[in-house]
Each structure stands twice: as structure tokens, then as C-alpha cells.
Design an enzyme around this catalytic site. Structure first.
Site, mmCIF file in Angstrom:
data_model
loop_
_atom_site.group_PDB
_atom_site.id
_atom_site.type_symbol
_atom_site.label_atom_id
_atom_site.label_comp_id
_atom_site.label_asym_id
_atom_site.label_seq_id
_atom_site.Cartn_x
_atom_site.Cartn_y
_atom_site.Cartn_z
ATOM 1 N N GLU A 212 18.561 -3.838 9.087
ATOM 2 C CA GLU A 212 18.079 -3.643 10.456
ATOM 3 C C GLU A 212 16.583 -3.922 10.501
ATOM 4 O O GLU A 212 15.960 -4.152 9.467
ATOM 5 C CB GLU A 212 18.435 -2.235 10.971
ATOM 6 N N HIS A 250 16.263 5.118 14.036
ATOM 7 C CA HIS A 250 15.871 5.410 12.667
ATOM 8 C C HIS A 250 14.353 5.373 12.563
ATOM 9 O O HIS A 250 13.700 4.539 13.172
ATOM 10 C CB HIS A 250 16.441 4.371 11.690
#
Lengths: 295, 381
Positions: A212, A250
Site C-alpha cells: 500500500e 494505517h
């Protein structure tokens, strides 16, 4: 074969007496993991559904021969819990807890590297890892994975890991080990650690990597694939459309100063010979082709 | 959590870092009163979470009360790249002999702290890094070992500051390192760090970003929550404890897990749509969280369709489906919804949703089909 955990791994759960620790500790045991102990200094001598609770990891290791620890301790206690596990004598520490301060992570990463170089830390803020049919340590839903290989999975994201396991199972493709390294700024285990372990594992014949935005771990992984891997790698990177400067859930998933974009990561991976899917399904389909072309 | 300049300076001051005397005010009258107390000349500085405020007219020098009044009046309410100025910092003007740059942050590749110091301050450090990387002196610091004064001195000496600045710079950087580590900051940056004609070194600006995960160690950091830049939607989501980032499209997005939510935003764009937001409701997907998420999205005036993308792991499909049905009973939604439910017991979950399906509530088997339908319902490409 598998990497990091198998049916000989004996796990002590730090925080087994808490609600999360108990829930997942018992689920992991039902899956077949050797859940040999829990720790809680205030509840030493008791048990959780037959699993003995000790005052410390050191005692648990001495009494049960535990080789790994799984941490479900709340974030403020994680720094001490990681060091307790390393000093207690386990080889692998899997830290599920999310919300750990970045300075704590940076501190215990370097502390382990200096004082306990033989200990592997996975996480924090990760789903753990599963070697299907052998051991499940953490919060992965075990039944969505098919055992046996030939694919190894390494991922920075929890739900996308499940998605990948599930899509491979639908295609009747087995997995040797699926490792969730977590989305935090200082992960204990990196993509490269996992890629190297999969490269060395004879039963793993292809690797799926799920990245990511944020940082440069995917770019570093791409360099490793180009220089040191003979096995095919398929990748997916989430966050193509993420706006710069905004954290996407995150702590590590942020594009800052023009760095860490998904496009740059996908380019680096493609250049290294990795097949890159534009969405999780496409990555799954690419893996089906790769597996069909094996041997 | 990003601090405004004045908040950063106040934090620096608690670590003994010299900053200019100043006051944060929100009205023109208070600005003039502050300037009178500080003594002229003063600098009137816009407090916003965005760079480039000088060029936008957000930093002005005032040499008397009339000028202070004019500048404060112009700057308060000024829109700088979408950030409206609510607070100005009135600060005693400093004489500047040289401008430097200093910062500490985490080098994620090296997994160590990185200190950067440059004799070329006052400009964007990215620009210095691109044009003359040798002008930045770097030091990697092991978090376990910490920063020794000797190492700090060596780092400062390598940066090529004026010789009379060395002592003051070492002192400030040791304090800045403490602020970075003990303060649980993701970033501390002073740009410019100045040398005055009298040979003193001090912080003329402050950029501080704090680690949200460390608030349990710093209960006083909760005061910064009120000044975080959030639009109305983001504030509403924040109040409900949801992980939400506002975007400017028409397809509202709800997913479980940060990675899947990011991936959902991507796939909506890939099939030609424009995502309205990123929203991660976490693993459980229970009715309460789902209802809160739907409310936030329903209040976004740009939203034309809603894509709920859930993958059941430990949480079973039936539980997810029941959560969605209950949430829909609690909130009245104006845009059509498309659901994709997969994973553990997906079949059972879909069976629960089946009787509730209509033009306003559709279901698709895969992520890409659901994305296409949601984009179509939002008015297409």
C-alpha cells in the site's frame, strides 16, 4: 514446508486473559495451533479453558517449551511486552496490537536488532501469520485458506490479505504461509524478510505481495526481487487514488512530499519483473496464470 | 496531529528552546493589544495548517498600531489554499544574520531517526534537497543509543553554519531532539532557525506533527484536537470515531479494513467514477457502526450512490448482513446503495439481504461489478 510457523511451533499468548487474547487464542487452538500458555502476572496459576497461565514469558517458556509469543496486550504495555518476550527466550514475537506509538516501535526494533538478533518480530498492528493446515497465530480467519502451497503471501493490509487467501481458495490454489506484516511505520518483519524466506522454502513456488501507499518498502522489495529471487511474484498496491498528506487508516499509509505513491511502487515492481494487478481480483487472476504455468 | 506554528512554539518553549515572545489572538482588537504589549515592530502571522502563507499575504510586518490593525484585519478570515485563518500569532520582530533549517523525523527505510540540518534555511527543504543535496547535513540516530552531544556537535560542524552559531545550534538541537522523542512527535522542524547579529540562535518558526497513538502518554495533547483541519464531514465522522477521509466525488464508500477501503476507492476510480470518501468501519461491521457510517455519507451533499464493500473474515456473513439490515432500519438514506458481501458465510449473508433488495438497495457478487453499478447509479462517467 512453510515459513516462520508450522505444527511444531508452541505459542504463548501475552494477554490471553483479556477478551481479545482469549477469543483469538482459543480460535487459534481450535485451528490446530499449539497454544501452550498464557501470561498475566496477576493470574499466574490459573488457566483459560485449560491453557495454563504463567506470571511471565520466561516461566511459560521454562514450563512449556514455548517457541513463539503472540501479543494481545493494549498499546501502552506493548513496549515492555516485546522485551519481556525476547528476554523470555522465544524465537518469534507476533504483535497484533494496533495503536502502538511510533517511537516505541523504533525503539524496540533497534533494541531487538542489537540485543536479540536471533528473535523475529512480526508487527505491531498486523493480523499475524498462518501456515494453512499447520498453525494460525493471530486474527486471520483460518478456514478461508487452502493448505499446501504452492503460493506464499506477504501483505501490509489485513482485509486484503483475507481477500487474497479467499480468492486463491476459490481457484483451489493452496498457500504455504500467509504473513501479514502490518501497516505501521516500523514493521518488525519486512517484505524482504518474507520474500527471502519464501525464496528459500522449497514448497513455495510463487509469491503474492500486497502493498500500500507510504514509505518505500515496496520499492526496496522490488530491488530484492530483481536481484535475489528466482520465483515468480505477483503484486497489488492499494491507494492509487489517495490524496497526498492524508493518512488512509494505517499509520504508515500516507503519501508525503510526493513520495510513497502507489504509481511509483507499481512501476518499480513491474521493472523488477513482478506481475502487477490493478485490483485484488486481477492480482488473483494473474496468480492463477502463474500457478498454471509452473513446472 | 499537526500543530499550528504558535502551538509548536509553545511546545518548544517547554523544552527550553528559545522562541520569540508572542501571543496568539483571534480578533483585530486583541491583535493590536498584543502588539502594544510586545512593542514594535511586530510580525503578524497567519496560523494555518498549510505552507506558502507568506506568498499568500499571511505574514506582515507592522511598525505601529495602525499597521498592526490593518494587517490583522486583512489576515484574519483570509483563505489560504482552502484554509481560512481564524488565529494570528503576533510576534516581536527578529533581526536576522543567517537562516538555517533543522529537523528530526523517522527514516522508515533505515528504521532510525534522521536529523537534517542545512545552512540554507528559510526556503522549502525539498527544493534544497533537489537542487543542492550536499547543502543538507544528515545524521542517523539509533533510538536505543540516543543523540550524544559529541555526535550532535560533529553533525553541526559538518553543516557549514557560521562558526559563532555552533554553540547555540548544538544546544537547540539537543533540546529539539528531546522534544521529538519525549514529545512523541512524528516530525519537529525549525525553518528558519536563525542566527541574530548578536550571535544568538533561535527558532523563528515551528512545524510539529504529533503521533496520535501516543496521546495516552500526553493527556494535554487533546487540546490540539480542536484545531485539526477537518471539513464538516470529517468532523462528523471523527465525532463518531470513524476512520474517514473526505474526497470530492459522488460515490460514497464504506468498507471494512483500511486496505480494502483504499482498494475500494481505487476500483471506483478505475471504472470511471469519483469516490466521495475513504471510510473504514473496521472488522466487526455491526449495526451501530454501519448506521453511523451511513449517516455521515448520507449528509454529504455530493453523494449520488453508496458502495458498501464488506469482506467477512472472523465476522461471519450473517452477522454483517444483519448489521446492514438493522442500520438501514435506523437511518433514512437518500442515495441508492450497492452491496458486495464476500468471505466467510457470504452465501448465508446474501440470503439475509435478498428480501430487502430493491432499486434503492442492490447487491453484486464481485467488487468490480459492484463498483460499476455504483458508478452508473451516481450518474456514470
Amino acid at each position: 514446508m512453510s515459513i516462520f510457523v508450522d505444527d511444531t511451533t508452541k505459542v504463548v499468548y501475552q494477554g490471553l486473559t483479556g477478551s481479545q487474547g482469549r477469543f483469538y487464542g482459543l480460535l487459534n487452538r481450535d485451528y490446530g495451533t499449539q497454544v501452550v500458555a498464557g501470561t498475566n502476572p496477576k493470574k499466574a496459576g490459573t488457566d483459560v479453558d485449560g491453557i495454563p497461565v504463567f506470571a511471565s514469558v520466561k516461566e511459560a517458556v521454562a514450563e512449556t517449551g514455548a517457541t513463539a509469543s503472540c501479543i494481545f496486550i493494549p498499546a501502552p504495555g506493548v513496549r515492555d511486552a516485546v522485551i519481556e518476550a525476547a528476554e523470555g527466550g522465544v524465537e518469534l514475537i507476533v504483535c497484533i496490537t494496533e495503536g502502538v506509538p511510533a517511537h516505541d516501535e523504533a525503539w524496540f526494533f533497534n533494541k531487538l536488532r542489537r540485543d536479540h538478533p536471533g528473535v523475529r518480530l512480526l508487527g505491531p498492528n498486523c493480523p499475524g501469520l498462518i501456515s494453512p493446515g499447520k498453525a494460525n497465530v493471530g486474527i486471520t480467519a483460518g478456514h478461508i485458506a487452502k493448505a499446501g502451497g504452492p503460493v506464499g503471501i506477504v501483505s501490509r493490509s489485513g482485509t486484503l490479505t483475507y481477500q487474497a487467501l479467499y480468492e486463491l481458495k476459490q481457484q483451489d490454489i493452496g498457500v504455504t504461509t500467509c504473513v501479514g506484516i502490518g501497516g505501521d511505520p516500523v514493521p518488525g518483519t519486512s517484505f524482504i524478510d518474507c520474500l527471502a524466506a519464501f525464496e528459500a522454502d522449497p514448497e513455495t513456488r510463487a509469491v503474492m505481495m500486497i502493498g500500500e501507499i507510504g514509505g518505500s518498502a515496496e520499492e526496496e522489495a522490488a530491488e530484492f526481487v530483481a536481484s535475489s529471487m528466482s520465483k515468480p511474484v505477483v503484486a497489488y498496491v492499494a491507494g492509487v487514488t489517495a490524496p497526498p498528506g492524508k493518512k488512509m487508516g494505517h499509520a504508515g499509509a500516507i503519501v508525503s512530499g510526493g513520495k510513497g505513491t502507489a504509481a511509483a511502487k507499481m512501476d518499480a515492481l513491474r521493472e523488477a519483473g513482478v506481475k502487477v494487478g490493478l485490483n485484488p481480483t486481477e492480482a488473483g487472476e494473474l496468480m492463477v496464470e502463474v500457478v498454471a504455468a509452473l513446472d | 496531529m499537526d500543530l499550528l506554528e504558535y502551538q509548536g512554539k509553545q511546545l518548544f518553549a517547554t523544552y527550553g528552546i528559545p522562541v520569540s515572545p508572542g501571543e496568539a489572538v483571534t480578533t483585530v482588537d486583541d491583535a493590536v493589544a498584543a502588539a502594544e504589549r510586545l512593542g514594535y515592530p511586530v510580525v503578524v502571522k497567519a496560523q494555518v495548517h498549510v505552507g506558502g502563507r507568506g506568498k499568500a499575504g499571511g505574514v506582515k510586518l507592522a511598525s505601529d498600531a495602525a499597521e498592526a490593525r490593518t494587517h490583522a484585519g486583512n489576515i484574519l478570515g483570509l483563505d489560504i489554499k482552502g484554509h481560512v485563518v481564524r488565529t494570528v500569532w503576533i510576534e516581536k520582530e527578529s533581526d536576522i544574520a543567517a537562516e538555517y533549517y533543522a529537523s528530526f523525523t523517522l527514516d522508515r527505510s533505515a528504521k532510525k531517526y534522521l536529523g537534517m540540518l542545512s545552512s540554507q534555511g528559510g526556503v522549502e527543504i525539498e527544493q534544497v534537497a533537489a537542487e543542492s543535496p550536499e547543502a543538507i547535513s544528515r545524521i542517523h540516530i539509533d533510538p536505543v543509543e540516543g543523540l550524544s552531544e559529541d555526535a550532535c556537535r560533529g553533525w553541526v560542524e559538518a553543516a557549514g553554519l557560521a562558526p559563532e552559531a555552533t554553540g547555540g545550534a548544538v544546544e537547540i538541537l539537543m533540546k529539539l531532539y528531546r522534544a521529538y522523542t519525549e514529545g512523541d512527535a512524528d516530525l519537529v522542524e525549525i525553518n528558519p532557525l536563525i542566527l541574530t547579529p548578536e550571535g544568538r540562535v533561535h527558532a523563528l518558526d515551528a512545524k510539529v506533527s504529533l503521533d496520535d497513538n501516543a496521546v495516552f502518554r500526553h493527556p494535554d495533547y487533546e487540546q490540539y484536537d480542536a484545531t485539526q483541519p477537518r471539513d464538516e464531514r470529517e468532523q462528523a465522522a471523527h465525532d463518531k470515531g470513524l476512520q474517514y477521509v473526505g474526497l470530492d466525488g459522488t460515490v460514497g464508500i464504506i468498507a471494512n479494513g483500511a486496505g480494502l477501503a483504499m482498494s475500494t476507492v481505487d476500483i471506483v476510480s478505475q471504472v470511471g467514477g469519483a469516490p466521495a470518501n475513504f471510510l473504514d468501519i473496521g472488522g466487526g461491521a455491526n449495526a451501530e457502526v454501519m448506521a453511523g457510517a451511513l449517516e455521515v455519507i448520507n449528509n454529504d451533499p455530493l453523494v449520488r450512490s453508496i458502495f458498501i464493500n464488506i469482506f467477512g473474515g472472523i465476522t461471519k456473513g450473517e452477522e454483517v448482513a444483519n448489521g446492514i439490515v438493522q442500520a438501514l432500519g435506523r437511518v433514512s438514506i437518500s442515495s441508492p446503495i450497492v452491496i458486495r458481501l464476500d468471505g466467510t458465510n457470504a452465501e448465508e449473508g446474501r440470503a439475509i439481504l435478498e428480501p430487502h433488495l430493491s432499486d434503492a438497495l442492490r447487491m453484486q457478487p464481485t467488487m468490480i461489478d459492484a463498483a460499476r453499478t455504483a458508478v452508473e447509479l451516481a450518474g456514470g462517467r
